[in-house]
Design an enzyme around this catalytic site. Structure first.
Site, PDB file in Angstrom:
ATOM      1  N   GLU A  23      28.310  48.744 -24.428  1.00  0.00           N
ATOM      2  CA  GLU A  23      27.063  49.135 -23.571  1.00  0.00           C
ATOM      3  C   GLU A  23      26.013  48.087 -23.805  1.00  0.00           C
ATOM      4  O   GLU A  23      25.186  47.052 -22.526  1.00  0.00           O
ATOM      5  CB  GLU A  23      26.870  50.189 -23.673  1.00  0.00           C
ATOM      6  N   ASP A  57      22.007  34.241 -10.646  1.00  0.00           N
ATOM      7  CA  ASP A  57      22.494  35.080  -9.492  1.00  0.00           C
ATOM      8  C   ASP A  57      20.596  34.653  -8.845  1.00  0.00           C
ATOM      9  O   ASP A  57      20.654  33.433  -7.353  1.00  0.00           O
ATOM     10  CB  ASP A  57      22.850  35.968  -9.453  1.00  0.00           C
TER      11      ASP A  57
END
Length: 155
Positions: free
Chosen positions: A112, A126
């Site tokens: 995680e 991005d």
């Protein structure tokens, strides 16, 4: 004996039902390197897609929560906490990402924390790719973990 292979040689998810619930914490890191121009635009809030580090923070938390959807043999776990921190290194024109994940359960939170760092770094990429397509995501690794049968680990 391979724990993720059944008697027929096929992949399986390990049965953790007999394990004890313990508090587990994992800290991971990743680095994204970029041009000075991209780093300056992030710092000054000039990236057209918005506040890069705030969005990356949320994306990293979402990444941690969705780890079992991305990694086939990961168990779904109940995170009780997840936080990300960003360190801007102007000397190397990079952002170092730290993710801390915590659970109370039968299996660790290393994946995680690693997934949180990865997703945060991909989000930065991005949001900034219009300014710098040569950004490099690197050095993704576990820094430390506590709790569980295998004991504590520190890089």
């Amino acid at each position: 004996m391979l724990t993720h292979i059944n008697e027929k040689g096929y992949a399986k998810m390990v049965d953790i039902s007999e394990k004890e619930n313990t508090t587990r914490v994992a800290v991971a890191t990743a680095t994204i390197s970029m041009t000075n121009e991209a780093l300056e635009k992030i710092k000054s809030g000039q990236i057209k897609k918005g506040d890069v580090l705030s969005v990356a923070q949320i994306a990293g938390i979402m990444g941690a929560k969705n780890t079992s959807n991305n990694i086939p043999m990961c168990h779904q776990i109940n995170l009780v906490g997840c936080d990300l921190d960003f360190e801007i290194d102007e000397g190397t024109s990079s952002i170092i990402i730290y993710a801390t994940c915590k659970s109370l359960g039968k299996t660790g939170v290393e994946m995680e924390a690693l997934n949180a760092c990865s997703i945060a770094a991909l989000t930065i990429y991005d949001m900034c790719k219009a300014v710098d397509k040569r950004m490099v995501i690197s050095n993704i690794h576990l820094i430390e973990k506590t709790g569980g049968k295998s004991g504590d680990f520190k890089y």
